[in-house]
Enzyme design. Structure first.
Site, PDB file in Angstrom:
ATOM      1  N   PRO A 146      16.437 -18.776   8.632  1.00  0.00           N
ATOM      2  CG  PRO A 146      14.512 -18.195   9.828  1.00  0.00           C
ATOM      3  CD  PRO A 146      15.724 -17.604   9.189  1.00  0.00           C
ATOM      4  CG  LEU A 160      12.339 -16.098   1.603  1.00  0.00           C
ATOM      5  CD1 LEU A 160      12.661 -17.239   2.544  1.00  0.00           C
ATOM      6  CD2 LEU A 160      12.237 -16.628   0.183  1.00  0.00           C
ATOM      7  CE1 TYR A 164      -3.047 -12.971   3.322  1.00  0.00           C
ATOM      8  CE2 TYR A 164      -1.955 -14.677   2.035  1.00  0.00           C
ATOM      9  CZ  TYR A 164      -2.380 -13.364   2.174  1.00  0.00           C
ATOM     10  OH  TYR A 164      -2.144 -12.457   1.176  1.00  0.00           O
ATOM     11  CB  ALA A 170      -9.143 -20.069   3.829  1.00  0.00           C
ATOM     12  N   GLY A 204       0.815  -1.217   0.000  1.00  0.00           N
ATOM     13  CA  GLY A 204       0.000   0.000   0.000  1.00  0.00           C
ATOM     14  C   GLY A 204       0.845   1.262   0.000  1.00  0.00           C
ATOM     15  CG  ASP A 236       0.475 -16.214  -5.773  1.00  0.00           C
ATOM     16  OD1 ASP A 236       0.321 -15.949  -4.560  1.00  0.00           O
ATOM     17  OD2 ASP A 236       1.598 -16.476  -6.266  1.00  0.00           O
ATOM     18  CD  GLU A 237       0.144 -17.275   0.033  1.00  0.00           C
ATOM     19  OE1 GLU A 237      -0.386 -17.925   0.945  1.00  0.00           O
ATOM     20  OE2 GLU A 237       1.205 -16.654   0.168  1.00  0.00           O
ATOM     21  CB  THR A 254      -8.574  -7.599   8.802  1.00  0.00           C
ATOM     22  OG1 THR A 254      -8.506  -6.915  10.046  1.00  0.00           O
ATOM     23  CG2 THR A 254      -8.042  -6.691   7.703  1.00  0.00           C
TER      24      THR A 254
END
Ligand code: NAD
Ligand code: TDX
Length: 333
Positions: free
Chosen positions: A204, A189, A149, A151, A14, A126-127, A100
């Protein structure tokens, strides 16, 4: 003069989008930024624009129907970025995601319908398709989101579509791949690994590190949204991708190499539960309209790394936990 309500404008994408709008349209746009300033919202991201006469920041929740109803009649276009956005947090505590990402989108859509907004852009992801081992998802493919998330994002995505079908609310839905760039909260990431490497901390890597994501530089995402506001068809979904599919371990090694840091910083950790193996988008629907990304992955990653190197204060405030106190005091919130 186009008047925008940008929700979640103090977050990563944003805030880049608001910068993009002012860089491109200068005083020919007016932007209201409605943001709750959760842990991910950061007024520092917009310091350089906060005094512009054509910019207004409103601290508030997209679930607050009375507030949303006050703002919507003042704008032409809503671009809804506001969301809880981190998959790992959704696994630990999904509650805010449902509130939210789904209910907040509903409140905005209701207000858009009532006040006859000219355009409503729902920033989906895209998820929502879930994982794909071979080939790439088209906009017409089935949605099989696999985290709380994704869903919740799928719920908002389809709710926005239903408002177009049922009420003719002028909705466009975008599903973009993984973004990277300036102002990304250091939990994702690339932002986490670049800042950890700069601090000589461990990186990690989940599972075997061979999960694949398609990466896009954030300003290309912003440009695609702007392009679709003009060239997209109402009621349609558009995939937005960078065309840069990489394994996590390849990205990790590239970051270490660019920063001249040792491979010994890599640490293998337990996999994310329900970890999607690969995301891949077929972007022909968008490119057929004449849009393509401008940034190549390697130089955009270098640009991003250099930004984190040059803006240590921005992320160290967040990572040391002093951030909350700092911004409450600094911004008198
Ligand atoms: P982010 O977490 O950096 O920012 C989210 C912003 O929303 C924050 O400023 C936060 O304060 C605000 N917010 C949260 N809840 C709110 C509420 N109830 N009311 C008002 N504001 C609220 O997220 P991001 O990475 O910038 O993602 C922005 C949008 O893009 C999200 O909708 C996300 O699902 C979508 N998206 C992100 C990516 C990515 O790679 N980051 C890819 C595709 C789509
Ligand atoms: O510490 C880590 N180690 C690791 O191996 C983190 C934070 C991530 N990973 C892996 C998990 C994923 O395979 O890296 C990949 C990318 O992870 P994230 O940066 O958390 O992104 P992802 O889960 O793919 O979701 C992102 O892209 C789509 C955004 O967070 C979403 O908001 C967007 O919708």
């Amino acid at each position: 003069m186009i008047r925008y309500l940008v929700t979640g404008g103090a977050g990563f994408i944003g805030s880049n989008y608001i910068h993009y709008l002012f860089d491109k349209y200068d005083n020919n746009v007016h932007v209201i930024n409605l943001d709750k300033l959760t842990y991910a919202g950061n007024p520092d991201n917009l310091k350089d624009v906060e005094n512009r006469p054509n910019y207004q920041f409103v601290k508030g929740d997209i679930c607050d129907a009375a507030l949303v109803d006050e703002l919507v009649p003042r704008v032409d276009i809503i671009v809804n970025f506001a969301a809880e956005s981190h998959v790992d947090r959704s696994i630990g505590d999904p509650d805010a995601f449902i509130k939210t990402d789904i209910y907040g989108a509903f409140v905005l859509l209701e207000s858009a319908r009532k006040h006859k907004i000219k355009k409503f852009i729902q920033i989906s992801t895209d998820e929502v398709y879930g994982s794909i081992l071979d080939g790439s998802f088209k906009e017409t493919d089935t949605l099989e989101p696999s985290s709380p998330y994704s869903a919740s994002k799928a719920g908002a995505d389809r709710l926005a579509f239903s408002y177009y079908v049922t009420y003719k609310t002028p909705v466009i839905i975008t599903r973009c791949s993984n973004n990277f760039g300036m102002f990304q909260y250091p939990e994702k990431l690339i932002s986490l690994f670049v800042t950890n490497a700069l601090e000589n901390k461990q990186l990690p890597v989940y599972g075997d590190g061979k999960n694949i994501r398609d990466w896009i530089f954030v300003l290309d995402h912003c440009d695609a949204i702007d392009f679709l506001i003009t060239n997209g068809t109402l009621g349609q979904v558009y995939n937005i991708g960078g065309g840069n599919e990489k394994t996590n371990i390849d990205i990790t090694r590239l970051i270490l190499q660019k920063l001249d840091k040792p491979a010994s910083l890599i640490t293998w950790v337990t996999d994310r539960p329900g970890h999607d193996r690969r995301y891949s988008l077929d972007t022909n629907k968008l490119t057929a309209l004449g849009w393509k990304p401008q940034y190549d992955f390697d130089s955009a990653l270098t640009k991003t790394i250099n930004w984190y190197k040059d803006n240590t204060l921005w992320w160290s405030k967040i990572k040391t936990g002093e951030f909350l106190d700092y911004y409450k005091k600094h911004y008198k919130l």
